[in-house]
Design a protein around this motif. Structure first.
Motif, PDB file in Angstrom:
ATOM      1  N   LEU A  48      24.126  42.908 112.120  1.00 42.10           N
ATOM      2  CA  LEU A  48      23.575  41.772 112.567  1.00 42.10           C
ATOM      3  C   LEU A  48      23.196  40.912 111.214  1.00 42.10           C
ATOM      4  N   VAL A  49      22.773  41.540 110.161  1.00 42.65           N
ATOM      5  CA  VAL A  49      22.433  40.868 108.922  1.00 42.65           C
ATOM      6  C   VAL A  49      23.625  40.183 108.228  1.00 42.65           C
ATOM      7  N   LEU A  99      16.623  36.232 111.367  1.00 41.68           N
ATOM      8  CA  LEU A  99      17.764  36.300 110.488  1.00 41.68           C
ATOM      9  C   LEU A  99      18.461  35.289 110.100  1.00 41.68           C
ATOM     10  N   VAL A 100      18.851  34.409 111.308  1.00 46.55           N
ATOM     11  CA  VAL A 100      19.615  33.057 110.945  1.00 46.55           C
ATOM     12  C   VAL A 100      18.720  32.103 110.376  1.00 46.55           C
ATOM     13  N   LEU A 101      17.536  32.020 110.388  1.00 50.81           N
ATOM     14  CA  LEU A 101      16.381  31.321 109.387  1.00 50.81           C
ATOM     15  C   LEU A 101      16.746  31.741 107.848  1.00 50.81           C
ATOM     16  N   MET A 102      16.634  33.168 107.713  1.00 52.12           N
ATOM     17  CA  MET A 102      16.638  33.628 106.249  1.00 52.12           C
ATOM     18  C   MET A 102      18.045  33.343 105.698  1.00 52.12           C
ATOM     19  N   GLY A 153      26.861  35.927 106.631  1.00 46.83           N
ATOM     20  CA  GLY A 153      28.241  35.630 106.072  1.00 46.83           C
ATOM     21  C   GLY A 153      28.780  34.175 106.872  1.00 46.83           C
ATOM     22  N   VAL A 154      28.228  34.141 108.036  1.00 48.12           N
ATOM     23  CA  VAL A 154      29.004  32.920 108.770  1.00 48.12           C
ATOM     24  C   VAL A 154      28.045  31.769 108.530  1.00 48.12           C
TER      25      VAL A 154
END
Length: 182
Positions: free
Chosen positions: A131-132, A8-11, A137-138
């Motif tokens: 989580l998404v 998710l962080v990569l996306m 957002g961050v």
């Protein structure tokens, strides 16, 4: 859980590259830090609600159409990735809108529309909604701030490369999601 968070962080990073690259150009306006803060928060909020709406639609489609919806989700990621790469390679001169008032809303919408599509895909695959939206957002907020601040100091050449990188990441995830169906 860790694997899903990394994915998710990569996306989120891939999606946030649009905001980063446009922020580089906007940073040339010599914005005050207060304006940069406001722009980053606005982009972050748009990167929360756009994928949220997409995820809700994706969950609905997943419940109704199953495997077909999964294939469509993978194809959407691939198309989105190719579109980002293609737009980064075009050499057209685009008019830059001032990121204030209505211009800021247009700016925020334009850089977060692709997060709706990704939210749709993630909803189809049943990703954890909270989580998404936190990751998206961050990361979008931080990348927007980075682009705006760096734009004050750097030349515009970085922008197209960052968007191509983001598109490549989304394209790779789309291919990965489609591999089980090939």
């Amino acid at each position: 859980m860790i694997g899903e968070l990394v994915t998710l962080v990569l996306m989120a990073f891939a999606l946030g590259m649009d905001a980063f690259s446009v922020g580089l150009g906007m940073g040339m306006f010599k914005l005050r830090l207060r304006q940069i803060f406001k722009i980053g928060i606005t982009i972050g909020l748009f990167h929360v609600w756009m994928p949220l709406v997409g995820m809700l639609a994706g969950k609905f489609l997943s419940d109704k159409f199953g495997t077909f919806a999964s294939i469509v989700g993978g194809l959407l990621l691939m198309v989105l990735g190719v579109q980002m790469i293609w737009s980064s390679l075009r050499k057209s001169e685009e008019s830059v809108m001032t990121p204030v008032g209505f211009g800021l809303l247009i700016f925020a919408t334009s850089v977060s529309l692709d997060s709706f599509s990704l939210g749709l895909t993630l909803g189809i695959y049943g990703a954890k909604t909270i989580l998404v939206i936190i990751c998206f957002g961050v990361v979008a907020t931080i990348l927007t701030w980075a682009g705006l601040l760096l734009g004050r100091k750097a030349q515009g050449w970085i922008g197209s490369y960052s968007e191509a990188l983001g598109g490549s990441i989304l394209l790779a995830f789309g291919i990965k999601l489609l591999l089980p169906f090939l």
